[in-house]
Design a protein around this motif. Structure first.
Motif, PDB file in Angstrom:
ATOM      1  N   GLY A 289       0.839  -1.194   0.000  1.00  0.00           N
ATOM      2  CA  GLY A 289       0.000   0.000   0.000  1.00  0.00           C
ATOM      3  C   GLY A 289       0.871   1.239   0.000  1.00  0.00           C
ATOM      4  O   GLY A 289       2.038   1.179   0.391  1.00  0.00           O
ATOM      5  N   VAL A 472      -3.616  -5.856  -0.050  1.00  0.00           N
ATOM      6  CA  VAL A 472      -3.405  -4.439  -0.327  1.00  0.00           C
ATOM      7  C   VAL A 472      -4.284  -3.599   0.590  1.00  0.00           C
ATOM      8  O   VAL A 472      -5.496  -3.817   0.678  1.00  0.00           O
ATOM      9  CB  VAL A 472      -3.705  -4.096  -1.806  1.00  0.00           C
ATOM     10  CG1 VAL A 472      -3.524  -2.598  -2.046  1.00  0.00           C
ATOM     11  CG2 VAL A 472      -2.807  -4.893  -2.726  1.00  0.00           C
ATOM     12  N   ILE A 492      -1.883  -5.419  -8.350  1.00  0.00           N
ATOM     13  CA  ILE A 492      -1.548  -4.795  -7.070  1.00  0.00           C
ATOM     14  C   ILE A 492      -1.462  -3.275  -7.225  1.00  0.00           C
ATOM     15  O   ILE A 492      -1.942  -2.519  -6.388  1.00  0.00           O
ATOM     16  CB  ILE A 492      -0.228  -5.366  -6.526  1.00  0.00           C
ATOM     17  CG1 ILE A 492      -0.426  -6.849  -6.202  1.00  0.00           C
ATOM     18  CG2 ILE A 492       0.222  -4.607  -5.287  1.00  0.00           C
ATOM     19  CD1 ILE A 492       0.799  -7.525  -5.669  1.00  0.00           C
ATOM     20  N   MET A 496      -3.534  -0.543  -5.163  1.00  0.00           N
ATOM     21  CA  MET A 496      -2.864   0.471  -4.341  1.00  0.00           C
ATOM     22  C   MET A 496      -3.424   1.855  -4.611  1.00  0.00           C
ATOM     23  O   MET A 496      -3.361   2.749  -3.780  1.00  0.00           O
ATOM     24  CB  MET A 496      -1.352   0.456  -4.597  1.00  0.00           C
ATOM     25  CG  MET A 496      -0.647  -0.698  -3.898  1.00  0.00           C
ATOM     26  SD  MET A 496       1.049  -0.927  -4.479  1.00  0.00           S
ATOM     27  CE  MET A 496       1.862   0.513  -3.788  1.00  0.00           C
TER      28      MET A 496
END
Ligand code: ADP
Ligand code: MG
Length: 507
Positions: A289, A472, A492, A496
């Motif tokens: 993150g 995430v 991902i 994010m």
């Protein structure tokens, strides 16, 4: 090739410390030139001299063939050098156009200036593909948009030579892609770009040439064509670097930590929303993150530093009510905090005292409430050896160690406890590659002993290299959890940024 900027034997000292040592840099007009180096290598110091923020102690800077001596950033700007700092210098309550005009010479009426500025910002935005609306308030913009406002600011002031100091550190992967498009456009329109990073892949993707700094010295400048990542790593670190090697994942161990529906608020605002996950024995769950999406709050709840509003935390089948750090330690939870100065260490106290800070009551170190100096010393000497902590001795105050060695003291202290669960928050932030490699090795050793690890990191490479599963965190919520083998970077990256790939709506 025409050179646009050179430095000759440029030196910058801070007291007795030499941050830049006789640097001879040469930048060609129209290239994207990387400055690569580990934390503390001297990259920002060098750029601050080129942009008039710092005055050199020795040596000279030549811009377009002429020696220049900037005594302020304004002079560098007037000469055509613009810098986008790592921490943006925008005022959130003002609009883009107001921010761009800020600090510029006045002329005409404010209203007229403003209208003219908006038109000019629009035209710059179109020309360089920046997609910036001059009338929006900066507080309404994403980090990536704010960065583009900073770039517009330099262009508005006529910059031909643009320095970006670690621009990707604050961006999600899709934002990095957008930035790279902008950099290519800048280059296509004849601007020269300095791109600072400690990430090898980025440098290889976007730059024409690279200059590597190590410990304040210039190690070399070369074309990136045909250069291997491993060569760059060696130049940067001074030796070969091995990526951490994960053994086969053991996803069939018993569940050790089970978190269900955890909510937490701060001043009435939700900071954690419906967090659920489990970690098995001998497993690493990585939480990816962008900084500031609840990572700190999550680690604090798990270690008992912060109360949750609802939800359950179950450790080895037993539900934990409101906990405090000491009781969590007793239950076998170890914690590497994000801020080692504020939470991790007592800086004035010695290494040996810090190492037993969590265990001094135990019979291993004390009898009848009195600490055995001998046992404390023996323990410290063992840990200093085992973790190769660089120090003159066990009685040295921790505050005198370098950041990497301070982190090793924390790691030694936490792993000494043989924890069942390790909550590792940014365990290698600010460390050089060598020290980071060492920390990874020790974390994997703990894993092999059966420790369950929650790895919270903003470095996606670290997450991908170490984790069995990846989740995430976005605005206090876990968006998705996937096995590492199914976790592709694009997915991902979207998460994010708060975009669920199957919905294509930002949430
Ligand atoms: P980088 O940008 O490559 O991470 P910096 O140029 O910021 O490195 O710093 C190089 C070294 O100089 C570091 O050891 C840092 O602590 C030191 N340093 C930087 N600025 C100052 C300052 N204003 N005063 C004292 N030391 C500084
Ligand atoms: Mg820097």
């Amino acid at each position: 090739m025409e050179l646009i900027l050179e430095t000759r034997n440029l030196v910058k000292r801070f007291g007795a410390f030499v941050a830049n040592d006789q640097l001879n840099l040469s930048i060609q007009k129209g290239e994207i030139h990387a400055i690569l180096g580990e934390n503390g290598a001297g990259k920002s110091t060098l750029m601050n001299m080129l942009s008039g923020m710092l005055a050199p102690d020795e040596g000279e800077i030549l811009f377009k063939g002429h020696p220049v001596k900037f005594t302020s950033p304004r002079q560098a700007v007037n000469a055509g050098i613009g810098m986008v700092h790592q921490h943006f210098m925008l005022i959130p309550a003002l609009t883009v156009a107001e921010n761009v005009l800020l600090g510029m010479k006045r002329g005409r009426s404010p209203f007229f200036r403003f209208k003219q500025a908006c038109a000019e910002i629009r035209s710059l935005s179109d020309r360089f593909g920046l997609n910036v609306n001059p009338e929006l308030r900066v507080s309404e913009l994403s980090v990536g948009q704010q960065q583009r406002v900073e770039i517009i600011k330099t262009l508005f002031r006529g910059a031909e030579f643009i320095i970006l100091d670690e621009p990707t550190a604050v961006l999600t992967p899709p934002e990095v892609k957008d930035l790279f498009k902008v950099l290519r456009t800048l280059k296509g329109q004849g601007k020269t770009v300095i791109f600072i990073s400690h990430k090898l892949q980025e440098v290889q993707e976007i730059c024409d040439r690279v200059t590597v700094l190590r410990l304040g010295k210039l190690i070399g400048t070369q074309s990136l064509e045909g250069t291997l990542t491993s060569d760059l790593a060696r130049m940067m670190v001074g030796r070969d670097v091995a990526a951490p090697v994960r053994g086969a994942a053991s996803l069939d161990g018993p569940v050790r930590l089970q978190v269900e529906g955890v909510h937490a608020r701060e001043n009435g605002v939700s900071v954690l929303h419906n967090i659920s996950f489990c970690i098995r024995q001998g497993e690493i769950l990585g939480i990816a993150g962008v900084d500031g999406n609840g990572q700190r709050e999550l680690s604090e709840v798990l270690f008992g530093l912060r109360a949750k509003d609802s939800g359950t935390i179950v450790l080895d089948g037993e539900e934990l009510q409101r906990q405090y750090p000491r009781s969590m330690t007793e239950r076998g939870v170890a914690y590497i905090p994000e801020d080692r100065h504020k939470e991790g260490l007592m800086l004035q106290m010695s290494i040996e005292e810090n190492l037993i800070a969590k265990e001094y009551r135990k019979s291993r170190f004390s009898k009848g409430g009195i600490i055995s100096r001998k046992k404390m010393r023996e323990n410290a000497e063992e840990q200093i050896r085992s973790f190769s902590i660089k120090t003159a001795g066990a009685s040295v105050p921790v505050g005198r160690l370098s950041g990497g060695n301070q982190q090793k003291v924390i790691l030694a202290r936490e792993l000494m406890l043989n924890p069942k669960v390790l909550v590792a928050m940014q365990p290698t932030r600010g460390m050089d590659v060598g020290a980071a490699e060492y920390v990874h090795k020790r974390i994997l050793e703990a894993l092999e002993q059966g420790c369950s690890i929650l790895l919270i990191s903003t470095e996606l490479e670290e997450i991908m290299a170490l984790s069995d599963r990846v989740a995430v965190l976005y605005k206090g919520e876990l968006l998705d959890t996937m096995d590492r083998d199914n976790a592709d970077l694009d997915r991902i990256g979207m998460l994010m940024a708060g975009v669920r790939p199957d919905s294509s709506f930002a949430i």
